[in-house]
Design a protein around this motif. Structure first.
Motif, PDB file in Angstrom:
ATOM      1  N   ARG A 127     118.521 -72.697  11.968  1.00 37.78           N
ATOM      2  CA  ARG A 127     119.652 -73.597  11.787  1.00 37.78           C
ATOM      3  C   ARG A 127     119.468 -74.822  12.698  1.00 37.78           C
ATOM      4  O   ARG A 127     118.871 -74.734  13.755  1.00 37.78           O
ATOM      5  CB  ARG A 127     120.975 -72.898  12.127  1.00 37.78           C
ATOM      6  N   ASP A 131     124.386 -77.737  11.563  1.00 40.35           N
ATOM      7  CA  ASP A 131     124.881 -76.477  10.994  1.00 40.35           C
ATOM      8  C   ASP A 131     125.840 -75.796  11.973  1.00 40.35           C
ATOM      9  O   ASP A 131     126.905 -75.302  11.575  1.00 40.35           O
ATOM     10  CB  ASP A 131     123.718 -75.538  10.676  1.00 40.35           C
ATOM     11  N   PHE A 195     127.627 -68.878   7.535  1.00 37.84           N
ATOM     12  CA  PHE A 195     126.710 -69.600   8.430  1.00 37.84           C
ATOM     13  C   PHE A 195     125.389 -68.852   8.573  1.00 37.84           C
ATOM     14  O   PHE A 195     124.308 -69.467   8.602  1.00 37.84           O
ATOM     15  CB  PHE A 195     127.359 -69.778   9.805  1.00 37.84           C
TER      16      PHE A 195
END
Length: 328
Positions: A127, A131, A195
């Motif tokens: 990530r 993010d 996520f």
């Protein structure tokens, strides 16, 4: 709850089980309510473990099951085991700088593994700062009180690619993820789970739609392990991923592997027969069982039972459902 009350709850549960034989049809709204009850039940268990047996009866039952008493009891025991929290550890061992024509950013490698045992199936994702920033913003909207004391690494105007800043952020993001995971309502939230899994799922389903089944399968098998750890309190939620794996194996002409993952998905829908994946999965499993020389008659009976209770409706195939997931 004292010991006498605990035993009373157990007796009430067993009496309820003995009265259960068949149930009436469940509407889609009933299914959503049952899944919500399962999530709430898992939360209650952490605070009131002595209520496990009574909570199991509320969390797992759907009034659309024709399971025997023994099967229901076994299902509830499995549900209880599923809801036990798996403690995860987050590490960020390395980074890499990505440069495109008009952009440059740092990708943080995140390793997620289970604590308390040697974990061969660790998950690895990447990530970038944006993010994390999006996650933080989303969580602030939904969990303002819980996030009140959570600090987030601030942006800097210069020096974002220096070794010092990158190392500081590695440590900060590791502590940030560990802190989020320590808060039960956040670790179970869709935004936190998205996520950790959504980018990979979007890529996998994109490959599936493009007929790249080997690549899609590779990604899905990576994601499913993480989903199982993150969503043990809601096992039905990973059914779409399991079914996508079935589709990939089937199209790659691996019927035995397709059947294996199909059984896993079907077991999670045992008392959720109004779920949109139930009938397409059942039809696929009948085809696979016939091809593999396995018992397909029992599956056929379940399908006929379901059709007898429902008005004729348009049912998508398993593949048609799968390719509709994560369409951007």
């Amino acid at each position: 709850m004292d010991q006498d009350s605990h035993y009373t709850a157990e007796r009430e549960l067993l009496e309820a089980v003995s009265r259960i034989t068949t149930f009436s049809t469940t509407s889609p709204s009933d299914e959503e309510q049952n899944q919500l009850k399962a999530e709430i039940s898992c939360q209650v268990r952490k605070e009131n473990p002595e209520k496990d047996d009574l909570q199991d009866s509320n969390a797992s039952l759907s009034p659309n099951s024709a399971m025997t008493t023994k099967e229901l009891q076994e299902y509830w025991r499995n549900e209880k085991r599923q809801c036990r929290q798996v403690k995860l550890l987050f590490e960020i061992p390395s980074t890499r700088i990505v440069e495109h024509h008009l952009s440059k950013y740092v990708m943080y490698k995140i390793i997620i593994l289970q604590t308390g045992s040697f974990d061969n199936n660790k998950s690895v994702i990447e990530r970038r700062y944006s993010d994390f920033e999006k996650l933080h913003r989303n969580l602030l909207e939904e969990f303002s009180e819980e996030m009140e004391e959570v600090t987030f690494p601030k942006k800097t105007l210069t020096g974002n690619f220096t070794e010092e800043i990158i190392n500081e952020r590695k440590l900060a993001f590791k502590d940030y993820l560990r802190l989020l995971y320590s808060m039960k309502y956040i670790r179970r939230s869709k935004k936190f789970i998205d996520f950790l899994t959504r980018p990979e799922l979007q890529e996998a389903y994109g490959c599936l739609r493009g007929g790249q089944y080997t690549k899609a399968l590779e990604i899905l098998l990576e994601v499913i392990g993480l989903q199982e750890r993150l969503m043990r309190g809601n096992p039905v939620s990973i059914v779409p991923t399991l079914c996508a794996i079935v589709v990939c194996h089937k199209d790659l002409e691996n019927p035995a592997s397709a059947f294996e993952y199909g059984e896993k998905a079907l077991s999670r829908l045992r008392v959720h027969t109004s779920h949109r994946y139930y009938i397409p999965l059942l039809e696929t499993m009948i085809t696979l069982a016939y091809e593999l020389g396995k018992d397909f008659l029992s599956l056929q009976e379940k399908l006929e039972e379901w059709k007898a209770k429902k008005d004729p409706i348009r049912v998508f195939t398993l593949k048609e459902l799968a390719v509709r997931e994560y369409v951007q």
